[in-house]
Design an enzyme around this catalytic site. Structure first.
Site, PDB file in Angstrom:
ATOM      1  CG  ASP A 154       4.984   8.493  42.917  1.00  0.00           C
ATOM      2  OD1 ASP A 154       5.418   7.495  42.332  1.00  0.00           O
ATOM      3  OD2 ASP A 154       5.413   9.647  42.695  1.00  0.00           O
ATOM      4  CD  GLU A 162       8.624   8.135  37.739  1.00  0.00           C
ATOM      5  OE1 GLU A 162       9.281   8.273  36.703  1.00  0.00           O
ATOM      6  OE2 GLU A 162       7.440   8.563  37.843  1.00  0.00           O
TER       7      GLU A 162
HETATM    8 ZN   LIG Z   1       5.046   6.742  35.686  1.00  0.00          ZN
END
Ligand SMILES: [Zn+2]
Length: 350
Positions: A69, A123
Site C-alpha cells: 500500500d 502498513e
Molecule cells: Zn513504508
C-alpha cells in the site's frame, strides 16, 4: 505486469497500479499472478497479502517483506521515468522495494537460505488493518523465519532497530461561559500553557546503543478544542507523539510520559514497541559483512519491531531516500534500486 523487464520499468509499472491503503486488490492480484506459476514457490493469499515461499531444504529461512500500500496521492500519480529516476506516489515507499523483492522471487531458483517473500497490505494505516496482523491471526507459521529483511526505504544503507512510538492525549479542563462575561468561566485553552511548557522544556535523550545514536522526541501533533466564537471553552485536548529508543520498553515509555504529565488527564491512544539493533546476531553480522554498506539507526517505526517482538532479528534495507517517503515529490534513483537488488542477490547466493 512483466517481471523480466529492468528494475526501473518494473518500479514504474508498480507505481502506476494505484494501491492506497485498503485498496490493494488490484496490485495483490497481479503480484499473486506473477508468482503462482513458478515451480520453486508456494504461494498463499490472505486477503490482499501474498506470501511466496521457497522450499529448498535449507536450515535457515529468511523473510523478505514489503508492504503493497501507499499513502493517498498528492498530485503525484501516475509516476514518471526520467533517465535516472522513477518519480511518483510510492516510488520510494515502497514500490521500488517491492520491485526488488519480486525480481528476486522470480530469479532465485536456488539459494543458501529458504526464502519467504511477503507482500502485504495496509502498513500505512492503523495496526489493526496491517496485513502482517491478519497473517499472524490466520496462519502465523507463514511468518516463521530466522531473520527478516524489511525493504522499507533506507537509501540503500542498512538501518538497524527502530524507535518505538506512543500516542496519547492530554486534556485541560475549564468551565464554559459567555465570552462577554468571561469571569463566570475558566478557559481550557488558556490552561494549556503548562502542557506546552512540559513539551518545550523536554530534553530529548540520545542514547548510544550498540554504537549507534538514537534520538527520542516529544511532539504535539494535534489539538482539539473550542466551542464557538463567543464561548469560553471548557475542554481542550492535545494529541502528543513520543518516540523512544530501543533501550526502553513501551511500558516504561508510558510510565515516563504519565510522570511527565502527572497534573493532567492522560489517555493512551496507542503504543508500538521499539526494536533492538540485533547487531550481535550472527545472521545480521554476516549480512552486514557481505552487504558492506554504511549502517545507521532507524528513527521511524517499522515492522522490524513486529519481528523483534517475536524474537526474530530484523533489519531495514531498501532503495529510496526515507526523507522523501510520503512526500509529494517522491523519487528514487534507478541505480540505487539495482544496487540493492545486486546486494541482496549476492547475499542470498553466497
Ligand atoms: Zn513504508
Amino acid at each position: 505486469m512483466k517481471i523480466n523487464q529492468d528494475l526501473g520499468d518494473l518500479t514504474l509499472d508498480l507505481v502506476n497500479i494505484s494501491s492506497v491503503s485498503q485498496d490493494e486488490k488490484a496490485i495483490a492480484d497481479l503480484v499473486q499472478e506473477s508468482l503462482s506459476n513458478l515451480n520453486h514457490l508456494k504461494v498463499t493469499r490472505i486477503a490482499n497479502s501474498v506470501v511466496a515461499q521457497t522450499n529448498f531444504g535449507n536450515s535457515k529461512r529468511v523473510v523478505i517483506a514489503g508492504h503493497l500500500d501507499t499513502v493517498p496521492a498528492n498530485n503525484n500519480f501516475p509516476g514518471k521515468k526520467t533517465d535516472t529516476e522513477i518519480t511518483g506516489l510510492g516510488s520510494v515507499d515502497m514500490k521500488s522495494g517491492i520491485a526488488v523483492a519480486l525480481k528476486l522471487a522470480h530469479e532465485l531458483t536456488k539459494s543458501n537460505f529458504d526464502i519467504t517473500y511477503l507482500f502485504y497490505e495496509s502498513e500505512e494505516i492503523e495496526t489493526k488493518f496491517n496485513g502482517l496482523e491478519l497473517i499472524t491471526k490466520q496462519n502465523k507459521d507463514l511468518l516463521n523465519c530466522d531473520f527478516a529483511i524489511l525493504m522499507e526505504p533506507t537509501n540503500g544503507i542498512i538501518e538497524v532497530g527502530c524507535q518505538g512510538s506512543l500516542r496519547f492525549e492530554v486534556s485541560a479542563k475549564g468551565n464554559r461561559a459567555h465570552s462577554a462575561r468571561w469571569w463566570n468561566g475558566e478557559n481550557a485553552i488558556h490552561a494549556l500553557s503548562p502542557i506546552l511548557e512540559v513539551i518545550n522544556s523536554y530534553e530529548s535523550r540520545e542514547p548510544v546503543i550498540d554504537g549507534y545514536k538514537f534520538r527520542e522526541g516529544l511532539q504535539a501533533v494535534k489539538i482539539n478544542g473550542g466551542v464557538a466564537g463567543n464561548v469560553v471553552p471548557d475542554l481542550v485536548t492535545m494529541t502528543i507523539n513520543h518516540r523512544f529508543a530501543p533501550d526502553t520498553t513501551a511500558k516504561v515509555a508510558e510510565e515516563n510520559m504519565r510522570k511527565l504529565f502527572i497534573n493532567f488527564d492522560f489517555k493512551l491512544m496507542d503504543a508500538a514497541s521499539a526494536a533492538p539493533t540485533g547487531l550481535n546476531n550472527e545472521l545480521i553480522k554476516n549480512f552486514v559483512k557481505v552487504i558492506s554498506t554504511p549502517i545507521a539507526p532507524k528513527f521511524g517505526w517499522t515492522d522490524v519491531a513486529r519481528f523483534a517482538a517475536a524474537g526474530i532479528p530484523a533489519i531495514n534495507f531498501g532503495p529510496g531516500d526515507p526523507n522523501l517517503a510520503h512526500h509529494p515529490s517522491e523519487a528514487v534513483k534507478i541505480k540505487q534500486i539495482e544496487d540493492v537488488y545486486s546486494s541482496l542477490k549476492k547475499w542470498l547466493s553466497n
